[in-house]
Scaffold this motif. Sequence first.
Motif, mmCIF file in Angstrom:
data_model
loop_
_atom_site.group_PDB
_atom_site.id
_atom_site.type_symbol
_atom_site.label_atom_id
_atom_site.label_comp_id
_atom_site.label_asym_id
_atom_site.label_seq_id
_atom_site.Cartn_x
_atom_site.Cartn_y
_atom_site.Cartn_z
ATOM 1 N N VAL A 448 0.907 -1.435 0.026
ATOM 2 C CA VAL A 448 0.125 -0.126 0.065
ATOM 3 C C VAL A 448 1.191 1.088 0.000
ATOM 4 N N ALA A 449 1.659 1.323 0.930
ATOM 5 C CA ALA A 449 2.507 2.725 1.191
ATOM 6 C C ALA A 449 3.597 2.645 0.160
ATOM 7 N N GLY A 450 4.136 1.494 -0.426
ATOM 8 C CA GLY A 450 5.155 1.494 -1.501
ATOM 9 C C GLY A 450 4.722 1.889 -2.852
ATOM 10 N N SER A 451 3.633 1.345 -3.162
ATOM 11 C CA SER A 451 2.870 1.852 -4.426
ATOM 12 C C SER A 451 2.463 3.326 -4.384
ATOM 13 N N LEU A 452 2.123 3.860 -3.380
ATOM 14 C CA LEU A 452 1.807 5.523 -3.398
ATOM 15 C C LEU A 452 2.895 6.134 -3.483
ATOM 16 N N ALA A 459 -1.070 11.521 -12.429
ATOM 17 C CA ALA A 459 -2.474 11.649 -12.281
ATOM 18 C C ALA A 459 -2.958 10.062 -12.199
ATOM 19 N N THR A 460 -3.298 9.506 -10.915
ATOM 20 C CA THR A 460 -3.300 8.232 -10.934
ATOM 21 C C THR A 460 -4.600 8.015 -9.923
ATOM 22 N N LEU A 461 -5.520 6.815 -10.176
ATOM 23 C CA LEU A 461 -6.607 6.403 -9.530
ATOM 24 C C LEU A 461 -6.136 5.222 -8.648
ATOM 25 N N PHE A 462 -6.308 5.269 -7.313
ATOM 26 C CA PHE A 462 -5.766 3.822 -6.546
ATOM 27 C C PHE A 462 -7.069 3.271 -6.221
ATOM 28 N N LEU A 463 -7.411 2.111 -6.546
ATOM 29 C CA LEU A 463 -8.457 1.369 -5.981
ATOM 30 C C LEU A 463 -8.108 0.390 -4.897
ATOM 31 N N MET A 464 -8.222 0.492 -3.750
ATOM 32 C CA MET A 464 -7.683 -0.387 -2.614
ATOM 33 C C MET A 464 -8.744 -1.100 -1.857
ATOM 34 N N THR A 482 0.535 7.923 7.838
ATOM 35 C CA THR A 482 1.764 7.503 7.345
ATOM 36 C C THR A 482 2.079 7.983 5.939
ATOM 37 N N LEU A 483 0.897 7.839 5.256
ATOM 38 C CA LEU A 483 0.944 8.264 3.777
ATOM 39 C C LEU A 483 1.133 9.799 3.666
ATOM 40 N N ASN A 484 0.338 10.645 4.764
ATOM 41 C CA ASN A 484 0.688 12.036 5.097
ATOM 42 C C ASN A 484 2.187 12.486 5.290
ATOM 43 N N GLU A 485 2.665 11.365 5.936
ATOM 44 C CA GLU A 485 4.161 11.844 6.484
ATOM 45 C C GLU A 485 5.041 11.624 5.085
#
Length: 610
Positions: A448-452, A459-464, A482-485
């Motif tokens: 999850v974090a690595g792909s982001l 311009a990406t759409l993530f469907l998780m 974590t994603l925001n950091e």
Amino acid sequence: MTLKELELFSPFRGLQTGFKIVFSRPIQPINKVEPLCFTGLNGSGKSNVMQLLAEIFYYLETYVLAEAQQYVEKETEFGFKIHYQFPIYNDSVVITGDPSDWYLKQRGVIITKQPGELPVFEYYYDDEDEKKTLAVTVDCAKLLPNFVIGYSSGMNELISNPFIKMDFFYQETMKRKMQKKQEQEEKLQRGEEIVETPEAITTPQEAGVNRLFFLDYQSNAFAMISNFLMKENKPSPGGNAKTELDVINDIVNIDDLVSFRIRLNLQIKTNYAAAEIKERLWDYVSLGKERARDEGFTYQSFTPFSFFAFVELPPALTSVVQRLVDCSTTMNEIKLAEASDNRTISFELYFQVDDEMKKAFRDKFRGGAMGLFQNLYFLNLMNIETYSQEIREQVKRADPSINIADLLPKLPTEEKVFHVDNIRLKKKTGKTLYYKQLSDGEHQYLQVAGSLMLLDDQATLFLMDEPETHFNPEWRSKLISTLNEILEIKITGDRDKIVLRQEIIFTTHSPFIVSDCQPTQVYIFERNPSTQNVGFRQPDFNTYGTSVNFLTAKVFNKKETIAGLVDEQLKQLQKAVKSTVKTKEQAIEEVNKLGDSVEKIIFLDEISRV
């Protein structure tokens, strides 16, 4: 990217005709990850919406991709409308003004497909009332997101279908475009006239494929290797105290990549049926070697090599392999002695990672972590060569309701064209372990974090789909922070300007994730028990920062803070005391054997008044 509207004009899985969501929220902020959060009880339809989005972009990609068009009914009864916006740096459709301001400009896209009709592509800037229609099919690809990334924790396997099917089309497109480029260049070298100008295709990325990616075990390994090789894991002087890798590593306690192996096998099994193989071998044995030769059955035809085929890599992929060879620590190369050209049939490349190797990868592979990831992903697509033509056709024509993964044979490692394995990691304790030894939660966090981290400026759409399934409560509570950091480190890095162009959609059963989302981002799905229609509501209370107990009650209709068995035990004790089957003292003695909970306190308070 910001989704604005989604509407369905035909039934799709558990969703009814007329299903519609208007995403009433501001354009995504440039400095904060704010995922859309689809939540609700099991069977409420939230995963169906994720499948719908995947199927829409699969249809649109097949609409513009030449290799896929013959397999897809363009005027299918599938009907939908999707509306989204994303910031852009440049625009070959229409753009004016100072290029330095392009990153601020928003492009709106509205794609409408009525059942039985072709899709209509419209776009606009700033004012939706001034939208224009794009009629040329080949240009329609310019209005699609750069990437659509799919992920499922494993329970929603159908979401992977569009991504698997697209890989088969992408592999054919990549080979065709690269081969065409090579043929054109050979004609020019011979002085022959060509009708078309050669396409500038010197890398797999320039083939213009792979908009859709699905994150599985293997692609996650590519992402992790790419991040560790191409991104700094040491803070720059005067920069942040942390790097992007530090943020993830604080969770999974991985310090660095130690080593890995790449195996490339260019000789694969041919697709003879078992009966045919048996018959051909028996003919050779029964005739005898000399007579077999006299009758045209040559040694070359009937040695084990006769049941293998050689995989011809397109030139651009050959270049990728050469660069991997240049970066490797050691190489084991096997050649086919029987071949007149003494061709190589397999490579084993070993990589012992250190700072010098990381520098070599950064010099050889442009485009950062995402560029390396794409090259590994393109090589992995060559595994499709091992499937028979019959299987390829079945996959490309598969009905959306079929789990395509079940159609594909599980290939042993030695039969794959491309494979990455023996990945070793170093924990912060100094201990090393293999990638496959990580827990399910650690694998999931890296996915999850690595792909982001890979796709921070696209311009990406993530469907998780349920990205937190294997997380403990602490990790669930930290996911969005974590994603925001990670994003904060990017923004204060070397780039002067960054615009977050990602739309992230989570389906979740975790109140911790809901608690980190603004109410404008949360959609609570419900299925009508009588009509079975799917509906949704947005919370009428502030979800952001709300306690998980409150959210559990309001969103998941679970008012108790304890498990069902213990809750039933407390209810039975209450009945026993009221009916004098047990004394108050006996009930208190039994309850005191339970752990602390709100329900226990309430029970003791009520029983003391009896």
